[in-house]
Design a protein around this motif. Structure first.
Motif, PDB file in Angstrom:
ATOM      1  N   TYR A   1     -40.082  18.569 -21.401  1.00  0.00           N
ATOM      2  CA  TYR A   1     -38.708  17.434 -21.484  1.00  0.00           C
ATOM      3  C   TYR A   1     -38.660  17.067 -22.328  1.00  0.00           C
ATOM      4  N   ALA A   2     -39.745  16.777 -22.914  1.00  0.00           N
ATOM      5  CA  ALA A   2     -39.506  15.866 -24.675  1.00  0.00           C
ATOM      6  C   ALA A   2     -38.931  16.886 -25.129  1.00  0.00           C
TER       7      ALA A   2
ATOM      8  N   VAL B   1     -48.045   9.924 -22.110  1.00  0.00           N
ATOM      9  CA  VAL B   1     -46.461  10.590 -22.971  1.00  0.00           C
ATOM     10  C   VAL B   1     -45.714  10.171 -23.430  1.00  0.00           C
TER      11      VAL B   1
ATOM     12  N   ALA C   1     -37.084  13.220 -15.637  1.00  0.00           N
ATOM     13  CA  ALA C   1     -37.846  14.369 -14.983  1.00  0.00           C
ATOM     14  C   ALA C   1     -38.951  14.209 -14.084  1.00  0.00           C
TER      15      ALA C   1
ATOM     16  N   LEU D   1     -45.145  17.339 -18.086  1.00  0.00           N
ATOM     17  CA  LEU D   1     -44.064  16.134 -18.794  1.00  0.00           C
ATOM     18  C   LEU D   1     -43.704  16.490 -19.949  1.00  0.00           C
ATOM     19  N   LEU D   2     -44.479  16.378 -21.185  1.00  0.00           N
ATOM     20  CA  LEU D   2     -43.968  16.049 -22.253  1.00  0.00           C
ATOM     21  C   LEU D   2     -43.328  17.722 -22.701  1.00  0.00           C
TER      22      LEU D   2
ATOM     23  N   VAL E   1     -37.201  10.978 -20.847  1.00  0.00           N
ATOM     24  CA  VAL E   1     -38.860  12.307 -20.397  1.00  0.00           C
ATOM     25  C   VAL E   1     -38.947  11.803 -18.837  1.00  0.00           C
TER      26      VAL E   1
ATOM     27  N   VAL F   1     -32.160  17.455 -17.220  1.00  0.00           N
ATOM     28  CA  VAL F   1     -34.340  17.120 -17.250  1.00  0.00           C
ATOM     29  C   VAL F   1     -33.974  16.560 -15.895  1.00  0.00           C
TER      30      VAL F   1
ATOM     31  N   ILE G   1     -45.291  10.241 -27.002  1.00  0.00           N
ATOM     32  CA  ILE G   1     -43.674  10.472 -28.590  1.00  0.00           C
ATOM     33  C   ILE G   1     -43.152   9.141 -29.270  1.00  0.00           C
TER      34      ILE G   1
END
Lengths: 425, 443
Positions: free
Chosen positions: A47-48, A230, A75, A44-45, A72, A202, A234
């Motif tokens: 997409y960050a 997540v 996603a 998932l990160l 994020v 995303v 961030i």
């Protein structure tokens, strides 16, 4: 840049690569649920990492941070909504190949990000960094699939504590908390079109991401816990940096590079940080490549401890092909933003063609892929192959085409079956 | 393949990969050179004890606004060395609000037959001398121990001897009256660019010196390094007709807009070395960014008392007069947020430069913090500017003046190569992606 530190930096990169290898092979047991959960977080990160440049180029404030967090989450939402896909066993070749291209596109963007970051901070050749990360990640994933990427990703989640601590230390020691809410730097906010475009991109990329799908099926993508971790990572990193930068984070900028340009100030620090960065980017790329492999070797049953009788031997080949294509495209220097747009067009082709859960969405995927190519060509010709209104419109059009063709193909198929039943043939 | 075999293959890939990264790493930017002997016993950069008089040339009672870059008037400077034509000039420029302002400067050209097409021309951006009208380059370049002379000797004269014409803006407010411009990048940039416009066309007012308009560049040291980079950043919008081949940036005066770092400097109870710079910044930023910050915001009552010294003192003389107390007594602490905001507006560095640059920095520099130069170079590399960065491990602020010209890679050779049409070298590692350039080491 305060001293000649290339040997230390290269030793750090090598150490990072070796850590990745050891992590992938450290156990012959299947990854545990916590390991799978941490690797879902890294997935998932991704997409960050993809989205953050959209916000920082014009200056990210706390508003931009909130938008990034929403992106994020999208996603994950995209992945969960696309959980209505037919199982991989029934996945048509067209869908499989287009999704493989999506995974390749993701891997390419991550290789560019990793190559650029490591080259900039370490003053090494980005082309070689791209090649080395791709080869090591591909060797590990080709050999062990999701098992390898899970272990590497789990380790990198632990190592993320370092950037978190650095960001918070900078923020609290050399910054102040109130500026996060009330910035002291002037900023032109990120264009709304770019924010919406990355959100759309995303969302559809998450929907087509085979890695996220695998973690969904394994139950590792438990939304609350994964999202909390997540978003927490961030949030801590960005808030720390916002405190340090005066409420607005411009990247690239002179102030942004004050720390990275001087990591050689302390002996050993450069090597350690480069090792950590190498592990993190290797994990991101390995995840993307594992998604490609999982299209030909769905390992979910195996990783869940169930008997898996569906293994194939073609997965490593496709992982290698995907990695090779990713390296070549990354070295062409087309840039991340155009790649994100093109990859998201392909992603929406697969997502839209499957919306109805129809039995044979292959034609929809093929039509969508062709529409993606045409759309990309038009965007290139009009110099609009960037995240903006044009890319959003192109995404919608490709989605409609893929959905329409897929549905009409399914309707024809249904009518044909009904006709046969009616005539008794 | 067995699991153990896969493991060893992966280990081999990792080790070989690391080795490959090492052997292909771009060449170093550190030059293996001792401190420049020419400058090794130099005094501080601002070795100026004499404040010149302001002549009637700088009177603007008859000045009328005009198009930026228009040459208003000029007069020859007496006592010019053999082989050099020297003029002080006044030309039109603009302030940050776009209003016309008069700016003065020094114009120096070879007193010799011009090469075919004319002389190459660089706009020289000078280092810290003050903000007063008496502190520019044009007032008394030939008089020893003056601000102008401290830049003329190590920079302007050698460049003329290299066959270049050199125009050196005083900057706004440092000759003709106008807003103070110390480290106000967009304002300094206007002065630097308009100076080129003022002299690039041959004129009897300035000795009919023919200039090759396809051979233009900027060259700056210290404050001037920041001004030169600001000029390159502004040029595509402000002076797009100028074909700037490149910029030489020596030990540039960049200050990152980071409150924590500025607070750390401001709170030092013993340091006085930054006093003059802070006073100049306070005056200039308050004047140009009144909506962001005022003098009261920045300076303490003690500091406010010293503001009047800025008008009629320059260089070393000014530094002495404002360094009788530590910096922490001159400036409010914590640093005013608006002051930090103004830094963000004034400093260049987030935009790709259309012209290549050569940046030179001495690592023993005590006037400019090398770590900030490293950060600026990294930022320029990241945004895609063709950047050639050279570091001298043993050189400080004064000795770099000579090292950059005399040691290989010489900034003069670099600029001449740009004018000859040779591709600019780059040792930005991250620019290798998608380009055909190869990096150029310096050793």
């Amino acid at each position: 840049m305060n001293r000649e530190s290339i040997l230390e930096i290269c030793l750090g990169i090598t150490a990072g690569l070796l850590i990745v290898v050891i992590a992938a092979f450290r156990s012959s047991k299947l990854p545990s649920k916590p390991v799978l959960r941490r690797s879902a977080m890294i997935a998932l990160l991704t997409y960050a990492v993809i989205a953050v440049p959209v916000f920082t180029i014009n200056g990210m404030t706390v508003v931009g941070l909130i938008a990034l967090l929403v992106v994020v989450v999208l996603a994950l939402v995209g992945s969960r909504l696309a959980g209505s896909y037919a199982s991989s066993a029934q996945e048509e070749p067209a869908t499989r190949y287009v999704r493989a291209l999506v995974g390749t596109g993701l891997a390419t963007v991550l290789l560019i990000a990793g190559g650029q970051t490591l080259a900039l901070v370490g003053r090494v050749d980005p082309r070689i960094m791209i090649l080395v990360i791709a080869v090591v990640a591909a060797v590990l994933v080709a050999g062990q699939g999701l098992v390898a990427s899970s272990r590497i990703s789990s380790l990198s989640m632990w190592l993320l504590v370092v950037p978190i601590l650095i960001a918070l230390a900078l923020g609290f020691m050399l910054g102040s908390a109130p500026v996060v809410i009330s910035p002291i730097r002037l900023v032109d906010s990120t264009p709304i079109a770019a924010i919406l475009a990355i959100a759309v991109a995303v969302f559809v990329l998450g929907g087509a991401d085979r890695s996220l799908e695998a973690f969904n099926k394994l139950g590792a993508l438990t939304p609350v816990r994964v999202i909390a971790w997540v978003l927490g990572v961030i949030l801590l990193v960005v808030v720390g940096l916002l405190m340090f930068f005066g409420g607005v984070m411009f990247a690239p900028s002179m102030e942004f590079f004050v720390v990275p340009a001087n990591i050689d100030a302390l002996p050993g620090l450069a090597g350690i940080l480069l090792a950590i960065l190498t592990v993190i980017f290797s994990a991101l790329v390995a995840n993307a490549l594992a998604g490609i492999g999982a299209l030909w070797n769905p390992q979910e049953a195996q990783l869940a401890g169930e008997d898996d009788s569906q293994t194939t031997t073609s997965a490593p080949r496709f992982v290698a092909i995907g990695a090779a294509i990713a390296v070549v495209v990354a070295l062409l220097g087309v840039g991340s933003e155009p790649l994100i747009v093109v990859t998201s067009l392909l992603a929406v082709a697969t997502v839209a063609a499957h919306i109805d859960g129809t039995a044979s969405p292959g034609r929809g995927v093929i039509a969508g892929a062709i529409a993606s190519a045409v759309a990309a060509a038009i965007l290139i010709a009009t110099q609009q192959l960037v995240l903006g209104w044009a890319s959003i419109v192109a995404t919608v059009i490709v989605a409609l085409i893929a959905f329409g063709v897929g549905r009409s193909a399914s309707s024809e198929s249904s009518q044909g079956v009904a006709s046969k039943v009616h005539t008794g043939s | 393949m067995s699991r153990m075999a896969k493991f060893f293959v992966a280990v081999a890939c990792a080790v070989l990969g690391g080795l490959l990264v090492f052997v292909t790493a771009p060449g170093t930017t550190l030059v293996d050179a001792p401190i420049s002997p020419e400058g090794s016993d130099s005094s501080e950069t601002i070795d100026t004890k004499v404040t010149p008089e302001l002549s009637s040339f700088y009177n603007v009672t008859s000045w009328e606004p005009g198009a930026p870059g228009t040459l208003v008037k000029a007069e020859p400077i007496e006592g010019a060395p053999t082989g050099v034509k020297l003029y002080r000039i006044m030309y039109q420029s603009t302030d940050l609000q776009g209003r016309a302002i008069p700016v003065t400067g020094l114009y120096a050209a070879p007193d010799a037959p011009a090469p075919e097409g004319g002389f190459p021309l660089v706009s020289f951006a000078h280092g810290t001398t003050g903000v007063g009208q008496v502190c520019g380059m044009s007032q008394s370049p030939l008089q020893e121990d003056t601000p102008a002379n401290s830049n003329y000797v190590p920079h302007i004269e050698p460049l003329v001897q290299a066959g270049w014409a050199v125009v050196a803006s005083d900057y706004s407010g440092m000759g003709a009256p106008g807003p103070s411009s110390y480290l106000v990048g967009p304002l300094e940039a206007r002065g630097v660019l308009d100076a080129i416009r003022a002299v690039e066309n041959s004129s009897p007012m300035i000795g009919d010196v023919p200039i090759d308009q396809s051979k233009l560049g900027v060259y700056g040291k210290s404050q001037g390094g920041e001004a030169a980079m600001s000029a390159l950043q502004l040029a595509p919008d402000y002076a797009s007709e100028l074909d700037l081949a490149g910029g030489v940036i020596l030990a540039p005066g960049f200050t990152p807009p980071l409150a924590g770092i500025l607070d750390a400097v401001a709170s030092n109870p013993t340091s006085t070395s930054q006093n003059m710079f802070v006073m100049l910044l306070a005056q200039s930023y308050a004047e140009n960014y009144p909506e962001l910050v005022s003098l009261d915001d920045i300076l303490s009552p003690t500091g406010l008392e010293k503001v009047s010294l800025l008008e009629s003192n320059c260089g070393h003389g000014l530094a002495e007069k404002v360094s009788d107390v530590p910096l922490s007594e001159l400036i409010n602490y914590p640093v005013a947020p608006g002051f930090v905001t103004a830094f963000g507006e004034a400093m260049p560095g987030r935009v790709k430069l259309e012209s290549p640059i050569m940046v030179v920095q001495g690592l023993k520099d005590k006037t400019i913090i090398p770590q900030f130069t490293h950060a600026q170079v990294m930022s320029q590399c990241a945004v895609g500017t063709t950047t050639f960065y050279v570091r001298y491990p043993e050189d400080d602020h004064p000795s770099l003046n000579y090292q950059a010209r005399l040691h290989n890679p010489s900034v003069i050779d670099w600029m001449n190569a740009r004018w000859a049409g040779e591709p600019a070298p780059s040792n930005c590692a991250n620019q290798l992606l998608g380009t055909l350039n190869t990096t150029t080491a310096v050793n």
